[in-house]
Design a protein around this motif. Structure first.
Motif: not given
Length: 537
Positions: A516-534
């Motif tokens: 979902l982030t082919p260029d990379g990232a320095k900060s990622v947020r995910i849901s603690a319930k579903t584990g999915r990327l926010i």
């Protein structure tokens, strides 16, 4: 004509008249959050987690367990994971039957549910396609066809796609059946004169003759559930008997005595063999003792095979006129007709299949890790996702150098909010991680090399974040990172149900294996319930 319409129904060995290369009537050529140790030594440890059994060479870290209301994740690393296998009790409700039918003039292959519903045509050509058999994982079907002018063995996907020729011999090849691990096919061939039993790899390579005896011909071979034995029918004079031999062709032993005994197949637990005689369907112990005729079967019933759970048999019968497919309880009681057509339908031994979530011949899936394992031969660690006691997902990973496996670690990133899932793990290596694979579909079909998701780890990856859906126990995201890219150590904080990770990330892969982030990232947020990327930056 490739297939006769049972013009020679004099004995059970009439099945031989179905193939054009044979003539006459019998002549011719609870939650498992707490692991259960099974055994332990200084060199290795065997542990069971629900339906998964693991073998570890060396001293691994203690299993890290994190549980949510719906799922549980168990992580192990720090040694060489030499074996992972999955015990499996098959489900009749999810099974399928593969068979061939003349309902569209030529013999073609169909599949249907175990109750006869959803009858689906899989082949569609002007030639005859016969004697289909499922692979143990339900993903493939082997069958015989004369589309190239001679009876040869083909394989195809369970939906009929990717039909591929496996044999190319001057004599006819037919009666194919898979080994329990799906790597071999046993079949009968007349390439050297009379029909003999051969094996080959599932891709058609390494074709090897197994039988060379006084019999006129050998046919209807099938493997035992553990893959060590092959049962087959051998014809000599007026008699057709059941033989059992080792999987390499040695120790050929006749276990019936006279008459017409054909189409032998083992029960799922390997203790019984079901077969046809002139006067009905019989079972016997695997050594030939205890022969017993099944109730409600007679001279019109042929080609029996056990259901995946061993509770039923499937067979073909002309008791109502045309040959149709029936099922019955394993003792012959409650026979039930599944097909109803004006033309004949045939159900060769070994045909009771599945839609991918059950096994036809064995209660153990193909090996997940180990020699010939779906995930590879050895790993540095794994994360096992469960829903209840059932396996929902499996993640395996390895270090760049096998010698550094002892330094690999898994850790649960515990969320402070009790409403959160807590099913977020980090995987780290002392040098770098080289391989990470996962599979989420155990509730649908067994894992295979074709269905694994491979996360391409960027060079210098020192760790990954792996999050799981709390409700299902399945992998939601995989986020590789590198602590040595100038970003410092991985940092983690929580706000409500949102988990924020800061570092140098090589991408964010979702449950479908898409970055979902082919260029990379320095900060990622995910849901603690579903584990999915926010979100990410």
């Amino acid at each position: 004509m490739f297939l006769g319409r049972f013009k020679c129904i004099v004995t059970v060995s009439v099945s031989l008249s179905l193939l054009g290369f044979l003539t006459g009537c019998g002549g011719g050529d609870s939650s498992s959050s707490s692991p259960t140790p099974s055994s332990q030594s200084a060199a290795e440890t065997v542990q069971t987690f629900g339906d998964i059994t693991t073998r570890v060479a060396g001293t691994a870290q203690q299993p890290v367990v994190s549980a949510a209301p719906g799922g549980t994740v168990i992580g192990v690393a720090g040694a060489t994971i030499s074996d992972i296998s999955q015990s499996f009790v098959p489900s009749l409700a999810k099974s399928r039957i593969v068979f061939y039918s003349y309902r569209n003039r030529n013999a073609q292959i169909y599949s249907m549910n175990a109750d006869g519903s959803d009858q689906t045509r899989l082949t569609n050509n002007t030639s005859g396609d016969v004697f289909p058999a499922y692979s143990p994982d339900g993903s493939k079907i082997a069958f015989a066809t004369n589309r190239d002018g001679n009876s040869e063995i083909y394989s195809m996907n369970a939906d009929g796609s990717n039909q591929t020729r496996l044999t190319n011999a001057t004599g006819a090849d037919a009666y194919a059946s898979y080994s329990p691990d799906g790597t071999k096919i046993v079949f009968a061939s007349g390439r050297e004169g009379n029909l003999r039993i051969y094996t080959m790899n599932a891709d058609g390579t390494s074709q090897t003759r197994l039988t060379n005896n006084v019999n006129t011909f050998d046919y209807f071979p099938s493997f035992s559930p553990d893959g060590t034995k092959i049962a087959f029918a051998g014809v000599l004079g007026l008699d057709t008997d059941v033989f059992v031999m080792n999987a390499d062709g040695t120790n050929q032993t006749k276990i019936t005595s006279g008459g017409n005994n054909v189409a032998p197949t083992f029960s799922p637990d390997g203790t019984k063999i079901v077969f046809s005689k002139s006067d009905g369907i019989y079972t016997m112990n695997a050594d030939g003792s205890g022969q017993m005729k099944l109730a409600n079967t007679g001279s019109s019933d042929f080609y029996p095979a056990y259901s995946p759970d061993g509770s039923k048999i499937t067979f073909m019968s002309s008791r109502d006129g045309d040959f149709e497919i029936y099922t019955a309880n394993a003792d012959g009681s409650t026979p039930t007709r599944l097909t109803s057509n004006q033309t004949d339908e045939f159900s060769p031994a070994g045909n009771f299949g599945k839609n991918g979530s059950v096994w036809a011949y064995t209660r153990v899936s193909p090996k997940l890790v180990g020699a010939g394992g779906v995930f590879g031969s050895e790993k540095a660690g794994f994360l096992l996702g469960q829903k209840g006691t059932a396996t929902a997902s499996l993640v395996t990973f390895d270090t760049a150098a096998p010698s550094s496996r002892s330094g690999a670690r898994v850790a649960a990133q515990t969320a402070t909010d009790t409403n959160a899932s807590n099913l977020v793990f980090t995987v780290t290596a002392p040098d770098s991680l080289a391989v990470l694979n996962f599979y989420n579909g155990f509730d649908i079909a067994p894992a295979s090399t074709a269905t694994l998701t491979n996360v391409p780890l960027p060079a210098g990856t020192t760790g990954t974040i792996v999050s799981f859906d709390a409700a299902t126990g399945k992998v939601a995201t995989v986020i590789p990172y590198a602590a040595n890219r100038g970003a410092g150590a991985l940092r983690f904080e929580q706000s409500g149900d949102t988990l924020t990770f800061t570092g140098s990330f090589g991408g964010v892969w979702d449950a479908k294996g898409e970055n979902l982030t082919p260029d990379g990232a320095k900060s990622v947020r995910i849901s603690a319930k579903t584990g999915r990327l926010i979100g990410w930056q």
